[in-house]
Design an enzyme around this catalytic site. Structure first.
Site, mmCIF file in Angstrom:
data_model
loop_
_atom_site.group_PDB
_atom_site.id
_atom_site.type_symbol
_atom_site.label_atom_id
_atom_site.label_comp_id
_atom_site.label_asym_id
_atom_site.label_seq_id
_atom_site.Cartn_x
_atom_site.Cartn_y
_atom_site.Cartn_z
ATOM 1 C CG ASP A 22 -2.604 0.231 7.308
ATOM 2 O OD1 ASP A 22 -3.444 1.123 7.122
ATOM 3 O OD2 ASP A 22 -2.470 -0.745 6.550
ATOM 4 N NE ARG B 177 -2.632 -4.272 5.942
ATOM 5 C CZ ARG B 177 -1.780 -4.829 5.109
ATOM 6 N NH1 ARG B 177 -2.219 -5.585 4.127
ATOM 7 N NH2 ARG B 177 -0.503 -4.633 5.228
ATOM 8 C CG ASP C 271 2.533 -6.167 8.015
ATOM 9 O OD1 ASP C 271 2.059 -5.853 6.903
ATOM 10 O OD2 ASP C 271 1.829 -6.456 8.998
ATOM 11 N N GLY D 242 0.838 -1.200 0.000
ATOM 12 C CA GLY D 242 0.000 0.000 0.000
ATOM 13 C C GLY D 242 0.871 1.247 0.000
ATOM 14 N NE ARG E 37 -1.312 -4.939 -0.805
ATOM 15 C CZ ARG E 37 -1.882 -3.805 -0.392
ATOM 16 N NH1 ARG E 37 -2.797 -3.221 -1.124
ATOM 17 N NH2 ARG E 37 -1.551 -3.287 0.762
ATOM 18 C CG ASP F 60 0.233 -2.551 9.676
ATOM 19 O OD1 ASP F 60 1.135 -1.865 9.159
ATOM 20 O OD2 ASP F 60 -0.504 -3.293 9.008
ATOM 21 C CB THR G 261 2.189 1.061 5.927
ATOM 22 O OG1 THR G 261 0.785 0.887 6.144
ATOM 23 C CG2 THR G 261 2.913 0.714 7.212
#
Ligand code: ADP
Length: 319
Positions: free
Chosen positions: A127, A171, A103, A11, A72, A129, A125
């Site tokens: 996110d 996410r 990740d 992303g 992706r 995360d 990212t």
């Protein structure tokens, strides 16, 4: 090390361009040749590799997205495809790669290092995360975007005494939702780290209505439930107009905020410095404002993201 490659994967996130710039300019300052790869691991496989110079990264520090492109590419999980990717780099004498991504991209980088190819991974990212870092590149820009959207929703929710449900990216990580909910003054927060029960949420909303709340904003992380269905359920049970807003890819765009530009520039430079020091398999992070690095295999296996339960506690007392 004389020649290195850089790619962005997974992303996209605002600040990726600033990170590429940091990599390119630091490499050139140290007399290294630097190659860009289009579209992440897909471009590595398809041999979309080209030389960069200092002007390749002119006027990109303030631009969202990634000028290298991202993708992706799940076939990268196949060993033979990674072998082709490595061959494409080796035929140009490139012997180290800098990966900017989330990740998933980290796993791809780890797999390359297991095949003997040096990689440094930079967390990029929205996110937040990624393990081994307090913040990832893009997170603070996305947060600004989300809070601006919540502010707008507040205006119209308040005028119409409406309940608004806002679905936020992240996410499996609630950092964006939690921080945006505090900054946006959201009344209710639903996070992936906390058990979700729609009846409990309804009970809380009803309690709010009984207290005299005229409108409400519910901040919820993506993938927890179907927010349109949730809005219908809450509307039916409360007899209050309820609407869901999925912020979607708006959250990924925009010019990076100052913090992301600085973080990206520092991390980009640091990644090249680590390669020059002989590191071959690291991921970069920022901890208490200091840049840190970990063995990527160790990080993916052992490090965990801490859930900010104290933030949630504060948020709840402010409702
Ligand atoms: P992000 O990096 O934002 O988390 P993804 O999870 O989609 O995004 O991962 C980005 C890319 O990393 C994937 O499309 C794939 O090319 C690569 N990747 C992810 N998992 C693996 C894996 N197990 N082995 C090899 N490559 C992987």
């Amino acid at each position: 090390i004389k020649k290195i490659g850089v790619l962005t994967s997974g992303g996209d996130a605002p600040g990726m361009n600033a990170a590429i710039r940091g990599v390119v300019r630091t490499a050139l300052s140290n007399d290294l040749e630097i190659f860009g790869i289009n579209d992440g691991y897909l471009g590595l496989f398809k041999d979309k590799i080209f030389k960069l110079n200092r002007f390749s990264v002119s006027d990109v520090i303030n631009k969202g997205g990634t000028f290298l492109g991202s993708a992706r590419f799940s076939p990268f999980k196949i060993y033979n495809n990674r072998q082709i990717a490595i061959k494409n780099m080796k035929k140009r004498d490139i012997n180290a790669l800098i990966v900017i991504g989330g990740d998933g991209s980290y796993i791809g980088a780890q797999k390359l290092t297991e095949m003997g190819f040096a990689c440094i991974s930079i967390p990029g990212t929205i996110d937040n995360d990624v393990v081994g870092t307090d913040y990832s590149i893009g997170y603070f820009t996305a947060l600004e975007t989300i809070v601006k959207c919540i502010d707008k929703l507040r205006d119209t929710s308040s005028s119409h005494q409406r309940i608004s449900i806002v679905e936020i990216m992240g996410r499996q990580c609630g950092d964006l939702t939690l921080a945006a909910a505090i900054a946006g003054g959201c009344e209710f927060i639903v996070l992936p780290e906390v058990n979700y029960d729609k009846k409990e949420l309804l009970k809380e909303i009803k309690k709010g209505i009984n207290k005299g709340k005229k409108h409400a904003i519910v901040a919820i992380t993506e993938y927890i439930c179907n927010v349109t269905e949730l809005a219908k359920y809450i509307e039916k049970e409360t007899q209050r107009e309820t609407r869901a807003t999925i912020l979607g890819h708006i959250q990924r765009g925009g010019s990076p905020v100052v913090y992301d530009r600085i973080l990206a520039s520092r991390m980009g430079a640091y990644s090249v410095e680590l390669l020059l020091k002989g590191y071959k398999s690291r991921c970069i992070g920022i901890k208490n404002e200091k840049l840190v690095h970990y063995d990527i295999k160790f990080a993916l296996k052992n490090l965990k993201k801490n859930f900010k339960s104290d933030w949630l506690k504060t948020a709840k007392t402010l409702f």
